[in-house]
Design a protein around this motif. Structure first.
Motif, mmCIF file in Angstrom:
data_model
loop_
_atom_site.group_PDB
_atom_site.id
_atom_site.type_symbol
_atom_site.label_atom_id
_atom_site.label_comp_id
_atom_site.label_asym_id
_atom_site.label_seq_id
_atom_site.Cartn_x
_atom_site.Cartn_y
_atom_site.Cartn_z
ATOM 1 N N THR A 95 -9.945 0.633 -3.553
ATOM 2 C CA THR A 95 -9.113 0.955 -4.702
ATOM 3 C C THR A 95 -9.677 2.096 -5.522
ATOM 4 O O THR A 95 -8.922 2.860 -6.105
ATOM 5 C CB THR A 95 -8.985 -0.312 -5.574
ATOM 6 O OG1 THR A 95 -8.536 -1.361 -4.743
ATOM 7 C CG2 THR A 95 -8.008 -0.121 -6.691
ATOM 8 N N ASP A 96 -11.007 2.186 -5.583
ATOM 9 C CA ASP A 96 -11.617 3.163 -6.486
ATOM 10 C C ASP A 96 -11.271 4.590 -6.076
ATOM 11 O O ASP A 96 -11.628 5.046 -5.000
ATOM 12 C CB ASP A 96 -13.136 2.983 -6.512
ATOM 13 C CG ASP A 96 -13.518 1.828 -7.398
ATOM 14 O OD1 ASP A 96 -12.624 1.331 -8.103
ATOM 15 O OD2 ASP A 96 -14.685 1.434 -7.384
ATOM 16 N N ARG A 97 -10.572 5.278 -6.947
ATOM 17 C CA ARG A 97 -10.138 6.632 -6.661
ATOM 18 C C ARG A 97 -10.772 7.651 -7.605
ATOM 19 O O ARG A 97 -10.922 8.802 -7.279
ATOM 20 C CB ARG A 97 -8.608 6.738 -6.778
ATOM 21 C CG ARG A 97 -7.834 6.044 -5.716
ATOM 22 C CD ARG A 97 -7.736 6.882 -4.454
ATOM 23 N NE ARG A 97 -8.816 6.624 -3.536
ATOM 24 C CZ ARG A 97 -8.857 5.615 -2.690
ATOM 25 N NH1 ARG A 97 -7.875 4.774 -2.605
ATOM 26 N NH2 ARG A 97 -9.881 5.446 -1.903
ATOM 27 N N VAL A 98 -11.131 7.212 -8.813
ATOM 28 C CA VAL A 98 -11.610 8.161 -9.814
ATOM 29 C C VAL A 98 -12.864 7.605 -10.475
ATOM 30 O O VAL A 98 -12.945 6.422 -10.771
ATOM 31 C CB VAL A 98 -10.529 8.389 -10.892
ATOM 32 C CG1 VAL A 98 -11.056 9.276 -11.990
ATOM 33 C CG2 VAL A 98 -9.302 9.014 -10.286
ATOM 34 N N ALA A 99 -13.841 8.446 -10.699
ATOM 35 C CA ALA A 99 -14.982 8.087 -11.528
ATOM 36 C C ALA A 99 -15.235 9.252 -12.468
ATOM 37 O O ALA A 99 -15.396 10.388 -12.033
ATOM 38 C CB ALA A 99 -16.211 7.816 -10.670
ATOM 39 N N LEU A 100 -15.196 8.989 -13.759
ATOM 40 C CA LEU A 100 -15.392 10.064 -14.741
ATOM 41 C C LEU A 100 -16.858 10.106 -15.130
ATOM 42 O O LEU A 100 -17.394 9.139 -15.664
ATOM 43 C CB LEU A 100 -14.564 9.766 -15.985
ATOM 44 C CG LEU A 100 -13.184 10.371 -16.064
ATOM 45 C CD1 LEU A 100 -12.495 9.893 -17.315
ATOM 46 C CD2 LEU A 100 -13.244 11.882 -16.062
ATOM 47 N N SER B 198 -2.028 17.620 -0.648
ATOM 48 C CA SER B 198 -2.288 16.534 -1.580
ATOM 49 C C SER B 198 -2.192 15.218 -0.831
ATOM 50 O O SER B 198 -1.342 15.050 0.038
ATOM 51 C CB SER B 198 -1.259 16.596 -2.715
ATOM 52 O OG SER B 198 -1.467 15.529 -3.582
ATOM 53 N N TRP B 199 -3.082 14.300 -1.156
ATOM 54 C CA TRP B 199 -3.073 12.980 -0.511
ATOM 55 C C TRP B 199 -3.503 11.977 -1.555
ATOM 56 O O TRP B 199 -4.588 12.091 -2.105
ATOM 57 C CB TRP B 199 -4.027 12.968 0.683
ATOM 58 C CG TRP B 199 -4.099 11.659 1.410
ATOM 59 C CD1 TRP B 199 -3.102 10.769 1.584
ATOM 60 C CD2 TRP B 199 -5.253 11.108 2.070
ATOM 61 N NE1 TRP B 199 -3.538 9.690 2.319
ATOM 62 C CE2 TRP B 199 -4.851 9.875 2.624
ATOM 63 C CE3 TRP B 199 -6.560 11.535 2.260
ATOM 64 C CZ2 TRP B 199 -5.724 9.064 3.343
ATOM 65 C CZ3 TRP B 199 -7.415 10.723 2.975
ATOM 66 C CH2 TRP B 199 -7.004 9.506 3.510
ATOM 67 N N LYS B 200 -2.630 11.050 -1.875
ATOM 68 C CA LYS B 200 -2.949 10.054 -2.899
ATOM 69 C C LYS B 200 -2.791 8.674 -2.287
ATOM 70 O O LYS B 200 -1.755 8.367 -1.696
ATOM 71 C CB LYS B 200 -2.006 10.231 -4.091
ATOM 72 C CG LYS B 200 -2.002 9.098 -5.076
ATOM 73 C CD LYS B 200 -3.204 9.139 -5.989
ATOM 74 C CE LYS B 200 -3.327 7.830 -6.728
ATOM 75 N NZ LYS B 200 -4.712 7.471 -6.965
ATOM 76 N N VAL B 201 -3.799 7.851 -2.423
ATOM 77 C CA VAL B 201 -3.780 6.512 -1.847
ATOM 78 C C VAL B 201 -3.729 5.485 -2.962
ATOM 79 O O VAL B 201 -4.546 5.524 -3.878
ATOM 80 C CB VAL B 201 -5.046 6.268 -1.003
ATOM 81 C CG1 VAL B 201 -5.022 4.873 -0.415
ATOM 82 C CG2 VAL B 201 -5.172 7.298 0.081
ATOM 83 N N LYS B 202 -2.751 4.600 -2.907
ATOM 84 C CA LYS B 202 -2.747 3.468 -3.838
ATOM 85 C C LYS B 202 -2.968 2.206 -3.012
ATOM 86 O O LYS B 202 -2.090 1.776 -2.290
ATOM 87 C CB LYS B 202 -1.429 3.380 -4.600
ATOM 88 C CG LYS B 202 -1.512 2.428 -5.782
ATOM 89 C CD LYS B 202 -0.341 1.475 -5.872
ATOM 90 C CE LYS B 202 -0.346 0.454 -4.789
ATOM 91 N NZ LYS B 202 0.409 -0.743 -5.039
ATOM 92 N N VAL C 152 0.866 -1.181 0.000
ATOM 93 C CA VAL C 152 0.000 0.000 0.000
ATOM 94 C C VAL C 152 0.895 1.220 0.000
ATOM 95 O O VAL C 152 1.935 1.225 0.649
ATOM 96 C CB VAL C 152 -0.899 -0.007 1.249
ATOM 97 C CG1 VAL C 152 -1.460 1.361 1.514
ATOM 98 C CG2 VAL C 152 -2.003 -0.995 1.093
ATOM 99 N N MET C 153 0.510 2.229 -0.759
ATOM 100 C CA MET C 153 1.366 3.414 -0.859
ATOM 101 C C MET C 153 0.527 4.670 -0.666
ATOM 102 O O MET C 153 -0.537 4.791 -1.261
ATOM 103 C CB MET C 153 2.007 3.420 -2.237
ATOM 104 C CG MET C 153 3.207 4.290 -2.341
ATOM 105 S SD MET C 153 3.898 4.080 -3.980
ATOM 106 C CE MET C 153 2.855 5.168 -4.898
ATOM 107 N N HIS C 154 1.001 5.562 0.188
ATOM 108 C CA HIS C 154 0.330 6.849 0.377
ATOM 109 C C HIS C 154 1.303 7.959 0.015
ATOM 110 O O HIS C 154 2.431 7.960 0.506
ATOM 111 C CB HIS C 154 -0.090 7.034 1.836
ATOM 112 C CG HIS C 154 -1.352 6.328 2.195
ATOM 113 N ND1 HIS C 154 -2.359 6.917 2.891
ATOM 114 C CD2 HIS C 154 -1.762 5.069 1.935
ATOM 115 C CE1 HIS C 154 -3.345 6.044 3.046
ATOM 116 N NE2 HIS C 154 -3.000 4.923 2.482
ATOM 117 N N TYR C 155 0.857 8.879 -0.821
ATOM 118 C CA TYR C 155 1.656 10.057 -1.123
ATOM 119 C C TYR C 155 1.014 11.241 -0.420
ATOM 120 O O TYR C 155 -0.202 11.443 -0.522
ATOM 121 C CB TYR C 155 1.700 10.291 -2.638
ATOM 122 C CG TYR C 155 2.192 11.658 -3.024
ATOM 123 C CD1 TYR C 155 3.555 11.928 -3.063
ATOM 124 C CD2 TYR C 155 1.310 12.680 -3.316
ATOM 125 C CE1 TYR C 155 4.016 13.178 -3.390
ATOM 126 C CE2 TYR C 155 1.758 13.933 -3.654
ATOM 127 C CZ TYR C 155 3.111 14.184 -3.687
ATOM 128 O OH TYR C 155 3.559 15.437 -3.997
#
Lengths: 417, 134
Positions: A380-385, A340-344, A325-328
């Motif tokens: 996991t879902d981070r983006v929905a267009l 900014s906070w990004k979760v993988k 797991v990776m957090h930026y």
């Protein structure tokens, strides 16, 4: 709503999901089938976007720890460890050694309960409900232990920036050892029930194969990668918390069966081996745990003030039960909230391995193959267009066209000056 | 053909259930009906499993020692705490609280704590029992 284009329908096109009784969480499979065989598989994630990162950008770092904990319902400590490791790097906070050990202990207990939960789910997908009840009954023991140590069964609230919030005292060691003895026996029982059973062997051997080469190309993480023979584990490769002091190795299926086939059966083997490994790790951690403080900055108000002055960016990683797991995180001076906070989540890396696993298998194998990577879809879902009420996916060609258009726009504005 | 689970299955026939039958050994026709009967003394509840020592349950708040510094509001991840500026006190909404206990650590007067009380279900989110003011 159309997410993929089937150019040459081979026979029959079928969709499974987004909401389907065979799937635990919403995801959609688009399958090109011929009879019962899957010719071509594709999937469409993005069905359960929750906007957690957006919420995180409106809360200060201490509040985000508890929000991060709630990204996943099973990995209670995974996301909070990753997040605080990133923040600690930015603010240059030295975590006391004892706190590192306590983090590792809770992390390993979590791995035991997550893998047992998965074993139960996998058995249920096969229609082997007796093994499902057995695995979940065994799992109750570790849930009780975690509740005894942290105060809650699921959301532990143990992690604080710069350490841990609660101690594991010497009086609690006998209770932990009691559970570890229970799991020694439970491991033998589960290994017998799952690995020697003819039904499990018939359904899982050579089903959903991910070969070593395919795994090299698709870069899965965690047990999914290790079951295909890839030696990859954040705890060994880049030790953090208490793991640098431990005797710890990559768990690949050949340790038990002598060969690596990369099928669903191997994924069961790897997870069971990791339960055994976690029991040994908890014992080592308890033995070596030093005395000392729990927090680098004991007063939360002082910590908040220090974080307000911190600036910079960092990545925090943790080997979750499902993989890396990776957090930026990026902080700016004078701001309480992360900029900014990004979760993988780990399943993000494992999704793509579904495609080679499913192609060539039967429709009836989908539930067990989908479950075999232990997907955490909502995490996991981070983006929905969404545009004008229609969901769509940006293709590579479209992205390229947008990029070219932007270059033209900038060129036009430059020449206009 | 080997089925190693069979001995475990057979031995399970002679074991008691692993779970505690709470609140009653058999599912009652209506739960509210059961609770009414309990209030009238006609039926008895099967007690829950004792809570572990560190369990984080419902908030307790000492209104007298609170100085109204509002630090707890600053760290509450769930926005479960409301300030009452007129009297410089706070109010807790248990239905929104996630029981992380962060407010108990930042409180300079130690007037907050998490009790072991965990039976907090109610039909109404703003029930009297779910708002802690004193």
């Amino acid at each position: 709503m159309k997410t993929i284009e089937v150019k040459k329908p081979s026979g029959y096109f079928t969709q499974i999901g987004p909401a389907h009784p065979a799937l635990k969480e919403p995801v959609m499979f688009n399958l090109d089938v011929e009879g019962e065989r899957i010719i071509k598989a594709d999937f469409a994630p993005g069905m359960s976007h929750r906007g957690i990162e957006w919420m995180g950008l409106r809360r200060n770092c201490i509040q985000v720890i508890y929000l991060a904990e709630r990204i996943c319902g099973i990995c209670g400590i995974t996301h909070s460890i990753s997040f605080v490791r990133a923040v600690e790097q930015i603010a240059q906070i030295q975590v006391p050694v004892r706190a590192h050990y306590i983090r590792s202990i809770v992390g390993e207990l979590e791995r035991i309960h997550s893998h047992l939960l998965w074993a139960g789910v996998a058995a249920h997908e096969l229609g082997f409900d007796s093994a499902f009840y057995l695995a979940w009954r065994v799992r109750e023991n570790v849930m009780d232990l975690v509740e005894y140590l942290t105060g809650n069964r699921v959301h532990y609230a143990m992690i604080q920036i710069g350490g841990v919030r609660r101690d594991i005292t010497r009086e609690q060691f006998p209770r932990i050892e009691e559970s570890m003895k229970f799991f020694d026996n439970a491991y033998d029982q589960l290994a017998r029930v799952f690995l020697d059973d003819t039904t499990v062997q018939m359904r899982c051997r050579d089903c959903g194969v991910l070969t070593y080469e395919e795994a090299r190309q698709l870069c899965p993480v965690g047990p999914t990668a290790r079951a295909s023979g890839i030696k990859k584990d954040v705890r060994v490769d880049h030790p953090y918390a208490g793991y640098a002091d431990l005797d710890i190795e990559y768990m690949t299926p050949d340790r038990l069966t002598g060969e690596v086939r990369g099928d669903v059966y191997d994924r069961i083997v790897v997870r069971l081996l990791e339960v055994k490994q976690s029991i040994a790790l908890v014992r080592q951690l308890l033995e070596q745990m030093p005395d000392g403080p729990l927090l680098a900055i004991p007063k939360p108000a002082v910590l908040l003030a220090k974080l307000k002055g911190a600036a910079g960016e960092a990545v925090g990683r943790h080997e979750a039960p499902r993989g890396e797991v990776m957090h930026y995180v990026r902080l700016e001076a004078g701001k309480d909230e992360p900029v900014s906070w990004k979760v993988k989540a780990s399943s993000y890396s494992n999704y793509l391995s579904w495609i080679p696993m499913m192609e060539g298998e039967q429709i009836a194998d989908i539930p067990i193959i989908a479950a075999s990577i232990d997907p955490c879809i909502s995490c996991t879902d981070r983006v929905a267009l969404v545009q004008d009420g229609n969901r769509r996916v940006l293709t590579k060609a479209e992205l390229h066209r947008l990029s070219v258009e932007k270059t033209r726009r900038i060129q036009a504005s430059l020449s206009a000056r | 053909m080997t089925f190693p689970i069979v001995p475990d299955l057979l031995s399970s026939l002679f074991k008691k259930p692993n779970t505690n039958p709470f609140p009653a050994p058999q599912l009652p026709p209506t739960v509210t009906g059961l609770l009414d009967e309990v209030n009238q003394g006609k039926a008895e509840l099967n007690p829950p499993v004792p809570a572990p020592e560190r369990l984080r349950g419902k908030m307790t708040y000492n209104r007298e020692t609170c100085i109204g510094c509002n630090l707890c509001i600053k760290v509450c991840p769930a926005h479960a705490i409301e300030a009452i500026p007129a009297v410089k006190k706070v109010r807790f909404y248990v239905s929104q609280c996630i029981q992380c206990g962060q407010c108990t650590e930042i409180c300079p007067k130690q007037c907050l704590a998490l009790s072991g009380e965990f039976l907090n279900a109610s039909h109404d989110r703003y029930d009297r029992s779910l708002i802690v003011e004193r």
